[in-house]
Design a protein around this motif. Structure first.
Motif, PDB file in Angstrom:
ATOM      1  N   ALA A 111      76.167 -93.632 -49.051  1.00 43.80           N
ATOM      2  CA  ALA A 111      75.989 -92.864 -47.707  1.00 43.80           C
ATOM      3  C   ALA A 111      75.693 -91.460 -47.958  1.00 43.80           C
ATOM      4  O   ALA A 111      74.523 -90.961 -47.515  1.00 43.80           O
ATOM      5  CB  ALA A 111      77.087 -92.749 -46.708  1.00 43.80           C
ATOM      6  N   GLY A 112      76.063 -90.777 -49.085  1.00 43.65           N
ATOM      7  CA  GLY A 112      75.754 -89.441 -49.295  1.00 43.65           C
ATOM      8  C   GLY A 112      74.371 -89.457 -49.902  1.00 43.65           C
ATOM      9  O   GLY A 112      73.556 -88.667 -49.617  1.00 43.65           O
ATOM     10  N   GLY A 113      73.971 -90.492 -50.809  1.00 42.73           N
ATOM     11  CA  GLY A 113      72.549 -90.531 -51.394  1.00 42.73           C
ATOM     12  C   GLY A 113      71.752 -90.881 -50.346  1.00 42.73           C
ATOM     13  O   GLY A 113      70.611 -90.345 -50.347  1.00 42.73           O
ATOM     14  N   ALA A 114      72.011 -91.599 -49.466  1.00 42.05           N
ATOM     15  CA  ALA A 114      71.144 -92.152 -48.318  1.00 42.05           C
ATOM     16  C   ALA A 114      70.663 -90.840 -47.599  1.00 42.05           C
ATOM     17  O   ALA A 114      69.536 -90.599 -47.108  1.00 42.05           O
ATOM     18  CB  ALA A 114      71.656 -93.244 -47.367  1.00 42.05           C
ATOM     19  N   THR A 115      71.624 -90.032 -47.078  1.00 45.37           N
ATOM     20  CA  THR A 115      71.638 -88.750 -46.447  1.00 45.37           C
ATOM     21  C   THR A 115      70.874 -87.806 -47.139  1.00 45.37           C
ATOM     22  O   THR A 115      69.709 -87.273 -46.474  1.00 45.37           O
ATOM     23  CB  THR A 115      72.966 -88.199 -45.917  1.00 45.37           C
ATOM     24  N   LEU A 116      70.954 -87.528 -48.416  1.00 44.19           N
ATOM     25  CA  LEU A 116      70.093 -86.777 -49.182  1.00 44.19           C
ATOM     26  C   LEU A 116      68.832 -87.244 -49.188  1.00 44.19           C
ATOM     27  O   LEU A 116      67.756 -86.339 -48.834  1.00 44.19           O
ATOM     28  CB  LEU A 116      70.802 -86.859 -50.581  1.00 44.19           C
ATOM     29  N   VAL A 233      79.354 -94.563 -41.618  1.00 45.05           N
ATOM     30  CA  VAL A 233      79.843 -95.660 -40.721  1.00 45.05           C
ATOM     31  C   VAL A 233      79.240 -96.868 -41.047  1.00 45.05           C
ATOM     32  O   VAL A 233      80.118 -97.798 -41.158  1.00 45.05           O
ATOM     33  CB  VAL A 233      79.655 -95.396 -39.080  1.00 45.05           C
ATOM     34  N   ALA A 234      78.208 -96.716 -41.442  1.00 47.62           N
ATOM     35  CA  ALA A 234      77.476 -98.334 -41.868  1.00 47.62           C
ATOM     36  C   ALA A 234      77.801 -98.617 -43.196  1.00 47.62           C
ATOM     37  O   ALA A 234      78.194 -99.808 -43.376  1.00 47.62           O
ATOM     38  CB  ALA A 234      75.874 -98.175 -41.893  1.00 47.62           C
ATOM     39  N   THR A 235      78.125 -98.094 -44.283  1.00 55.07           N
ATOM     40  CA  THR A 235      78.625 -98.176 -45.442  1.00 55.07           C
ATOM     41  C   THR A 235      80.029 -98.344 -45.473  1.00 55.07           C
ATOM     42  O   THR A 235      80.366 -99.367 -46.227  1.00 55.07           O
ATOM     43  CB  THR A 235      78.183 -97.061 -46.607  1.00 55.07           C
ATOM     44  N   TRP A 236      81.007 -97.823 -44.797  1.00 59.15           N
ATOM     45  CA  TRP A 236      82.139 -98.094 -44.650  1.00 59.15           C
ATOM     46  C   TRP A 236      82.489 -99.419 -43.847  1.00 59.15           C
ATOM     47  O   TRP A 236      83.507 -99.993 -44.330  1.00 59.15           O
ATOM     48  CB  TRP A 236      83.091 -96.871 -43.761  1.00 59.15           C
ATOM     49  N   ASN A 237      81.870 -99.807 -43.049  1.00 60.05           N
ATOM     50  CA  ASN A 237      81.867-101.008 -42.394  1.00 60.05           C
ATOM     51  C   ASN A 237      81.164-102.214 -42.947  1.00 60.05           C
ATOM     52  O   ASN A 237      81.010-103.471 -42.431  1.00 60.05           O
ATOM     53  CB  ASN A 237      81.664-100.977 -40.917  1.00 60.05           C
ATOM     54  N   ASN A 238      80.448-101.951 -43.962  1.00 59.52           N
ATOM     55  CA  ASN A 238      79.552-103.003 -44.448  1.00 59.52           C
ATOM     56  C   ASN A 238      80.460-104.200 -45.046  1.00 59.52           C
ATOM     57  O   ASN A 238      81.373-104.001 -45.780  1.00 59.52           O
ATOM     58  CB  ASN A 238      78.762-102.297 -45.727  1.00 59.52           C
ATOM     59  N   TYR A 239      80.067-105.460 -44.642  1.00 59.12           N
ATOM     60  CA  TYR A 239      80.807-106.394 -44.964  1.00 59.12           C
ATOM     61  C   TYR A 239      80.178-107.672 -45.481  1.00 59.12           C
ATOM     62  O   TYR A 239      80.401-108.080 -46.687  1.00 59.12           O
ATOM     63  CB  TYR A 239      81.441-107.148 -43.541  1.00 59.12           C
ATOM     64  N   PHE A 240      79.086-107.946 -45.035  1.00 54.31           N
ATOM     65  CA  PHE A 240      78.253-109.065 -45.614  1.00 54.31           C
ATOM     66  C   PHE A 240      77.691-108.760 -46.896  1.00 54.31           C
ATOM     67  O   PHE A 240      77.655-109.626 -47.948  1.00 54.31           O
ATOM     68  CB  PHE A 240      77.095-109.517 -44.528  1.00 54.31           C
TER      69      PHE A 240
END
Length: 310
Positions: A111-116, A233-240
């Motif tokens: 998530a940090g890299g995606a934000t950057l 949130v997307a990375t924390w809840n990533n399941y599939f």
């Protein structure tokens, strides 16, 4: 007899620029209308959002016996939250803590890299003109419209060819790409960073990197916080994606690990640990709530960006 000096009119105190004047409702001004229907819909949405959290907290305070024998939306005869938390952290030689650290690793790097990347790419696309800019815009919109589950199987096949499956990189590298975050930062940078301000910095001799760090980046803070919340949130809840990429339980995130506990408890002859699954799920959402509370002031300021003009 001399004439008296005319009375001076009372001075009106000028409104302070730091404190806006209070709104006064005159006879001609209309008060905001109250909509019972809108209030009802908002209340239902709030109830729909809070009931699962209340159910999770209430059931996290119950023991295994009370969990199956009491009403789901009310507390049991004994308050076992702290016992459940210690049992969850100690179960399976503390594997829950390992899953928590794995999830934090995926969030920080993914998530940090995606934000950057979204901040850098959105700023460049908004403030630099280059050939093929419209094609990039169409590609970003098309990528944002494709659900992540549709790309999971092709991503697995590509990473299996590279020999990266069953490693943390199989989760981190796909998380670095956020088309929606890039599009959001593109639109936000176009409105929040005036081109005149950048030209003034360049005229003063500032380089592109210094202009971005000292001029543009502070203006992009609300949008950056918003993209960070979405990607986190997307990375924390990533399941599939972790489910198909990782087989080693030592690299499971919390979502896959708690599901394995639930499957074990539901199997015939398995140890019933449903109270640990619920307590672990409750502990999982606590960091998300804390992150939202810490970043909400930047998010709220981002929602009103561009509505005021100097």
């Amino acid at each position: 007899m001399g004439t008296s000096a005319p009375a001076r009119p009372p001075r009106r105190r000028a409104p302070s620029p730091l404190r806006p004047p209070r709104a006064r409702w005159g006879r001609g001004a209309r008060r905001p209308r109250r909509s019972p229907a809108l209030t009802l819909v908002t209340g239902l949405a709030l109830l729909y959002s809070l009931v699962p959290l209340v159910w999770l907290f209430v059931n996290a305070t119950k023991s295994q016996e009370s969990l199956l024998g009491t009403f789901g939306l009310w507390f049991g005869p004994e308050f076992s939250l702290f016992d459940n938390v210690s049992a969850t952290l100690a179960y399976g030689d503390g594997v829950f803590v390992r899953w928590l650290l794995n999830t934090v690793l995926y969030v920080v790097l993914g998530a940090g890299g995606a934000t950057l990347l979204a901040v850098l790419g959105g700023y460049a696309l908004a403030r630099f003109d280059f050939p093929g800019r419209r094609a990039v815009f169409a590609a970003v919109l098309g990528a944002a419209a494709v659900p992540g589950t549709a790309l999971a199987v092709p991503t697995f096949l590509m990473f299996s060819r590279l020999g990266l499956t069953d490693t943390p990189w199989a989760v981190i590298v796909p998380s670095l790409i956020s088309p929606f975050g890039l599009y959001l930062m593109w639109v936000f940078a176009a409105q929040a960073v005036p081109a005149e301000l950048l030209e003034a910095a360049r005229i003063d001799g500032s380089g592109e990197l210094r202009t971005f760090l000292t001029v543009a980046l502070p203006l992009l803070a609300p949008g950056t916080a918003t993209v960070l919340l979405f990607t986190m949130v997307a990375t924390w809840n990533n399941y599939f994606l972790p489910l198909i990429m990782i087989r080693d339980p030592d690299w499971f995130p919390l979502t896959v690990g708690l599901n394995s506990w639930n499957a074990q408890a539901a199997t015939a002859g398995g140890e019933p640990v449903f109270h640990l699954v619920i307590t672990g799920s409750f502990l999982t959402i606590v960091p998300l709530i804390a992150a939202f509370l810490l970043l909400q002031r930047y998010w709220r300021s981002g929602l009103t960006a561009g509505s005021l003009k100097g």
